[in-house]
Design a protein around this motif. Structure first.
Motif, short mmCIF file in Angstrom:
data_model
loop_
_atom_site.label_atom_id
_atom_site.label_comp_id
_atom_site.label_asym_id
_atom_site.label_seq_id
_atom_site.Cartn_x
_atom_site.Cartn_y
_atom_site.Cartn_z
N GLN A 217 5.53 -0.02 4.23
CA GLN A 217 4.42 -0.92 4.55
C GLN A 217 3.09 -0.19 4.73
O GLN A 217 2.05 -0.84 4.84
N THR A 251 -1.94 -2.03 3.62
CA THR A 251 -1.70 -1.85 2.19
C THR A 251 -0.97 -3.07 1.62
O THR A 251 -0.40 -3.87 2.36
N THR A 252 -1.00 -3.18 0.33
CA THR A 252 -0.26 -4.22 -0.36
C THR A 252 0.81 -3.59 -1.25
O THR A 252 0.83 -2.37 -1.44
N SER A 255 -0.64 -1.54 -4.03
CA SER A 255 -1.34 -0.29 -3.69
C SER A 255 -0.49 0.93 -4.02
O SER A 255 -1.02 2.01 -4.28
N THR A 429 4.49 -8.25 5.83
CA THR A 429 3.07 -8.01 6.13
C THR A 429 2.85 -6.53 6.39
O THR A 429 3.79 -5.80 6.73
N SER A 430 1.63 -6.10 6.23
CA SER A 430 1.23 -4.73 6.55
C SER A 430 0.04 -4.82 7.50
O SER A 430 -1.03 -5.27 7.11
N ARG A 433 -1.31 -8.21 7.61
CA ARG A 433 -1.92 -8.76 6.40
C ARG A 433 -0.85 -8.98 5.34
O ARG A 433 0.12 -8.21 5.25
N TYR A 435 1.61 -8.87 2.37
CA TYR A 435 2.04 -7.72 1.58
C TYR A 435 1.87 -7.96 0.08
O TYR A 435 1.65 -7.01 -0.68
N SER A 437 -0.48 -9.78 -1.36
CA SER A 437 -1.86 -10.11 -1.76
C SER A 437 -2.25 -9.21 -2.93
O SER A 437 -1.87 -8.04 -2.98
N ALA A 450 -5.41 -5.03 -8.51
CA ALA A 450 -3.95 -4.96 -8.49
C ALA A 450 -3.34 -4.65 -9.84
O ALA A 450 -2.48 -3.77 -9.95
N THR A 465 -8.88 -8.74 0.43
CA THR A 465 -7.62 -8.56 1.15
C THR A 465 -7.81 -7.76 2.43
O THR A 465 -7.17 -8.03 3.45
#
Length: 487
Positions: A217, A251-252, A255, A429-430, A433, A435, A437, A450, A465
């Motif tokens: 994450q 982060t997503t 990422s 989520t991270s 936020r 994950y 996104s 992305a 984001t």
């Protein structure tokens, strides 16, 4: 009430009784007894002799206030208690205790052991800076400040660890990073009640939103330019002393498939390379399960010419496809782990020779088919395209449950696995936020961060984001105005 001179030194000595390198230099200057306390293995003895002992002898007024003003050492602090004195001595400081003074003076003359700046080992680049972070947090902060000269760069110090105290620095751009994200990071760090934190990777696990998922994450990097790029996008970095990697959050999922090399290359090449990485990850997860599902349940979808080749290749294999696939996948993981644990040159030889010898021997012995060896090799190569080591390991693990689902229900089992995987990713989520996104919640403007790399003019806004305070990076209309010298 403050202890007497003798009791003060004795109390510090008791706290450091298990340190045979603890030393006390006692001297008389201007009629006062001065004690200099330190651990001999942690200090720079030249600094001790020239900038502390010799300087004290030269002073006409020997007092804590006078020495604090005049000592030729940058880092100086006042100690109020014996516990504080013992703590700074363990960090390599020297403590000056003067007769009839209620306070003591601590000076930083530590000589830290650290390696020189080298190339990154886990994140290799063709273009861009090659320097990586080291195990010294002071050196890492210095490198960061050389990469970011913004006056709004903030580096906040937090100490964690009940027994083995460790310095942590939270870094961010004050007028860019979201205040909620910053406060969340600081709150989670302050609420950690643990004996020690060995490394930044351990700290990242302690800060996770979801402890039971196999997906990382937080992004770990040892590249200063990647951290600088992330901070400018509104993210937060966490330095940990004695660790060469930095935590980046939030982060997503996407990422973990970006590299700073995407920025250095032209946008067309970067887009193609990012697509290759995505296809490699997709192939790594689904090639082996598709083989198992098609051979077991859906062989009618295979062209006749290829079906004859596969049938001939499997004619001597006594095992069902699922056992054959799991055997080869397990063998690949053994080779990878052996290569990683052996010395570099021996590990490379083990990976190449072991793969060739074991693969050929498995085919000759009838344990597997030639077609599956090609598929498993492509799956292994696809997992290595992930720039993040943690995400690459996660991708390799995902193959095994999906292979089992493919063996149970064929393509239906694969779709079930994909559905469960998507549901799990949607829940992650991270730092609070989403994950997945910008897919969920859907943000069309962030898609360019992305899946693709567009010309620079399309990146005038920071990704939404990260919820940056200041979303504007530049005005691309002004930046694209060009004037010749004769205009």
């Amino acid at each position: 009430m403050w202890f007497t001179k003798k009791n003060r030194v004795d109390d510090v000595a008791k706290r450091l009784a298990h340190s045979p390198d603890f030393m006390c230099r006692r001297m008389r200057c201007r009629g006062k007894i001065v004690d200099v306390l330190f651990l001999s293995n942690l200090i720079n003895h030249d600094h001790l002799q020239q900038n502390v002992l010799a300087f004290i002898h030269e002073q006409e007024d020997v007092s804590i206030d006078q020495l604090a003003r005049c000592l030729p050492i940058g880092a100086i602090r006042i100690c109020e208690t014996e516990e504080e004195m013992a703590s700074v001595i363990r960090d390599g400081w020297a403590v000056i205790s003067i007769e009839k003074e209620k306070r003591a003076l601590a000076v930083n003359i530590a000589e830290k052991v650290e390696r020189s700046l080298e190339k990154a080992e886990t994140e290799s680049l063709v273009l861009g800076p090659k320097m990586s972070f080291t195990e010294s947090i002071d050196t890492n902060i210095r490198i960061l400040r050389q990469n970011i000269t913004d006056e709004h760069l903030v580096t906040e110090k937090i100490t964690i660890g009940e027994r083995n105290k460790l310095e942590v620095r939270v870094v961010y751009i004050q007028d860019v990073a979201d205040e909620t994200n910053v406060q969340t990071v600081k709150q989670r760090l302050s609420e950690l009640h643990i004996d020690e934190v060995i490394d930044s990777s351990v700290l990242a696990q302690l800060l996770d939103d979801h402890a039971y998922t196999i997906f990382p994450q937080y992004l770990l990097t040892e590249l200063p330019d990647r951290l600088a790029y992330s901070l400018m996008k509104g993210r937060i970095g966490i330095f940990v002393d004695r660790s060469p990697t930095v935590i980046i959050c939030p982060t997503t999922f996407f990422s973990f498939f970006e590299t700073t090399e995407d920025i250095y290359l032209r946008w067309t090449m970067s887009t193609i390379l990012r697509a290759v990485r995505m296809l490699g990850i997709f192939a790594s997860i689904f090639l082996s399960p598709l083989y198992v599902a098609v051979i077991t349940y859906h062989y009618e979808v295979i062209p006749s010419a290829l079906l004859l080749t596969i049938g001939e290749s499997r004619s001597r294999v006594p095992f069902p496809p699922v056992i054959e696939a799991l055997f080869l996948e397990f063998m690949i993981e053994l080779l990878r782990e052996a290569g990683a644990r052996l010395p570099t040159k021996v590990g490379q030889t083990m990976g190449i020779v072991g793969g060739i010898v074991l693969g050929q021997a498995a085919v000759d012995a009838g344990f597997t088919s030639n077609v599956l060896i090609i598929i498993v090799a492509l799956s292994a190569l696809g997992s290595f395209t992930a720039p993040s080591y943690e995400m690459g390991a996660t991708i390799r693990i995902l193959r095994f449950p999906i292979i089992l689902l493919a063996a149970l229900w064929g393509l239906v089992g694969i779709f079930i696995g994909v559905s469960l995987l998507l549901i799990h990713l949607l829940k992650l989520t991270s730092l609070g936020r989403p994950y997945l996104s910008p897919i969920y919640p859907f943000r069309l403007a962030d898609m360019k961060y992305a899946f693709m790399r567009l010309p620079i003019k399309f990146y005038s806004e920071r990704p939404k984001t990260n919820r940056p305070k200041n979303s504007r990076r530049f005005s691309w209309r002004e930046a694209m105005k060009r004037k010749d010298l004769d205009e």
